[in-house]
Write an enzyme that holds these catalytic residues in place. Structure first.
Site, short mmCIF file in Angstrom:
data_model
loop_
_atom_site.label_atom_id
_atom_site.label_comp_id
_atom_site.label_asym_id
_atom_site.label_seq_id
_atom_site.Cartn_x
_atom_site.Cartn_y
_atom_site.Cartn_z
N GLY A 14 38.95 32.63 39.81
CA GLY A 14 39.81 33.59 39.12
C GLY A 14 40.31 33.04 37.80
O GLY A 14 41.48 33.18 37.46
N ALA A 15 39.39 32.43 37.03
CA ALA A 15 39.80 31.69 35.83
C ALA A 15 39.76 32.52 34.55
O ALA A 15 39.96 31.98 33.46
CB ALA A 15 38.90 30.46 35.66
N GLY A 18 45.39 35.25 33.58
CA GLY A 18 46.57 34.82 34.32
C GLY A 18 46.65 33.34 34.60
O GLY A 18 46.32 32.50 33.76
N GLY A 20 44.90 31.40 36.60
CA GLY A 20 43.64 30.67 36.61
C GLY A 20 43.20 30.25 35.21
O GLY A 20 42.77 29.11 35.00
N SER A 147 51.72 31.67 48.33
CA SER A 147 52.86 32.47 47.86
C SER A 147 54.04 32.24 48.78
O SER A 147 53.88 31.95 49.97
CB SER A 147 52.49 33.96 47.86
N TYR A 170 48.88 41.41 51.71
CA TYR A 170 48.86 40.24 50.83
C TYR A 170 49.66 39.09 51.45
O TYR A 170 49.19 37.94 51.50
CB TYR A 170 49.44 40.63 49.47
#
Length: 280
Positions: A14-15, A18, A20, A147, A170
Site C-alpha cells: 500500500g505504498a 498515505g 505507506g 489499529s 475493520y
C-alpha cells in the site's frame, strides 16, 4: 536519522498513498532500497519517481498486485522471491477501511469478507510466502500496521455474515492481525525474524479515514515515525511479539492474549489461505 546501507531492502504494501508512501519515502531518504507495492501502475510509477528524485543511494522497484485476491498475493510473493536477493523488512500497510457504504458487505475474489481478506489474510499469506527470503536475510523484521480500533473476532462468524458493519469489520480484522502477530512471533522465535504490530497514530489524514466519513486529526507524518522506528531502530533488534501504541508498548484487546482463541483463529486462517486443505 538512522542511515541504512544501500542493500537494506524493505517491501512496503500500500505504498502509493498515505502512510505507506510516507514510510517508503522515509526509508528511501535513509539510503535503503524500497520495494513499492500497489494496485495502480500509474501511482506506483509516481511514487517510484519521488524515491528516485531523493537520490539517496538506494534503489526502488515496484510490484503491482491486488491484495484482496489471495492468488495475486501468492504470485506477488513468488515474484519478490525470484527477483530480490534479500528482504530485511516487510511492512504490511495496505488496508481496507470501513468503506463509504459501511452497511454493504463486500467480499474478496475468493468470497471472503473484504476487510478480513485485505487486513488479515493477505498480510499473513504474504509473510508466509516471503519467509524463505526473510529468514535467509535475517535478522529481518515484519511490521504489521494495526489499529487501536479492535473488536472481538467472532470465531463462529469469521466472515461477519450477521449484522455486518464496515468499521466493525475493520476493527475485527485489525485484532485478527494482532493475534496473528503474536502467533507468528512465537513460531519464529529464534529464526532471526521478528514480528511486531503497532497503532501508528489516531485518525491520520488518509483516504481510508475520509472514505468512512471520519475527520482526520493528524497528518500522515505522525504515523510514519513510529512505523519506521520498528524497521530501523537498532535498539529494537530481537524485539518481537509486541503491540505498540505509537512508540509505547501497549495492551491489545484481551482476546489477543487468549491462547485458545489464537489457536482457533490461526487454524481457520491456515485453511482460508490454503495452507491446510479445506476438508482437513
Amino acid at each position: 536519522m538512522t542511515e541504512l546501507p544501500r542493500h537494506h531492502t524493505t517491501l512496503v504494501t500500500g505504498a502509493t498513498q498515505g502512510l505507506g508512501r510516507g514510510v517508503a519515502l522515509d526509508l528511501a531518504a535513509r539510503g535503503g532500497t524500497v520495494l513499492l507495492h500497489g494496485r495502480d501502475a500509474g501511482r506506483l510509477a509516481a511514487v517510484a519517481a519521488e524515491v528516485r528524485a531523493l537520490d539517496a543511494g538506494g534503489e526502488v522497484r515496484t510490484y503491482r498486485a491486488d491484495l484482496s485476491d489471495l492468488d495475486q498475493v501468492e504470485a506477488l510473493a513468488a515474484r519478490v522471491r525470484a527477483a530480490e536477493p534479500r528482504l530485511d523488512a516487510l511492512v504490511h500497510n495496505a488496508v481496507a477501511g470501513g468503506g463509504p457504504r459501511p452497511l454493504e458487505r463486500e467480499v474478496s475474489a475468493q468470497g471472503h469478507e473484504l476487510r478480513l481478506a485485505v487486513n488479515h489474510l493477505a498480510p499473513y499469506a504474504l509473510t508466509r510466502g516471503l519467509l524463505p527470503l526473510l529468514t535467509a536475510s535475517a535478522p529481518a523484521r515484519v511490521v504489521n500496521v494495526a489499529s487501536i480500533g479492535q473488536e472481538t473476532v467472532d470465531l463462529d462468524d469469521l466472515m461477519f455474515e450477521k449484522e455486518y458493519e464496515g468499521l466493525r469489520a475493520y476493527c475485527r480484522s485489525k485484532l485478527a492481525l494482532i493475534m496473528a502477530t503474536f502467533a507468528l512471533a512465537e513460531e519464529l522465535d529464534g529464526t532471526g525474524v521478528t514480528v511486531n504490530a503497532l497503532h501508528p497514530a489516531h485518525l491520520m489524514d488518509t483516504a481510508a479515514v475520509r472514505a468512512y466519513g471520519l475527520t482526520p486529526l493528524v497528518g500522515v507524518e505522525e504515523g510514519v515515525r513510529p512505523t519506521v522506528r520498528l524497521v530501523v531502530d537498532p535498539e529494537l533488534a530481537g524485539v518481537t511479539g509486541r503491540y505498540l501504541d505509537r512508540f509505547t508498548d501497549a495492551r491489545a484487546h484481551e482476546q489477543a492474549y487468549d491462547t485458545e482463541a489464537r489457536r482457533r483463529l490461526m487454524a481457520l486462517t491456515d485453511r482460508l489461505v490454503g495452507r491446510v486443505p479445506a476438508g482437513a
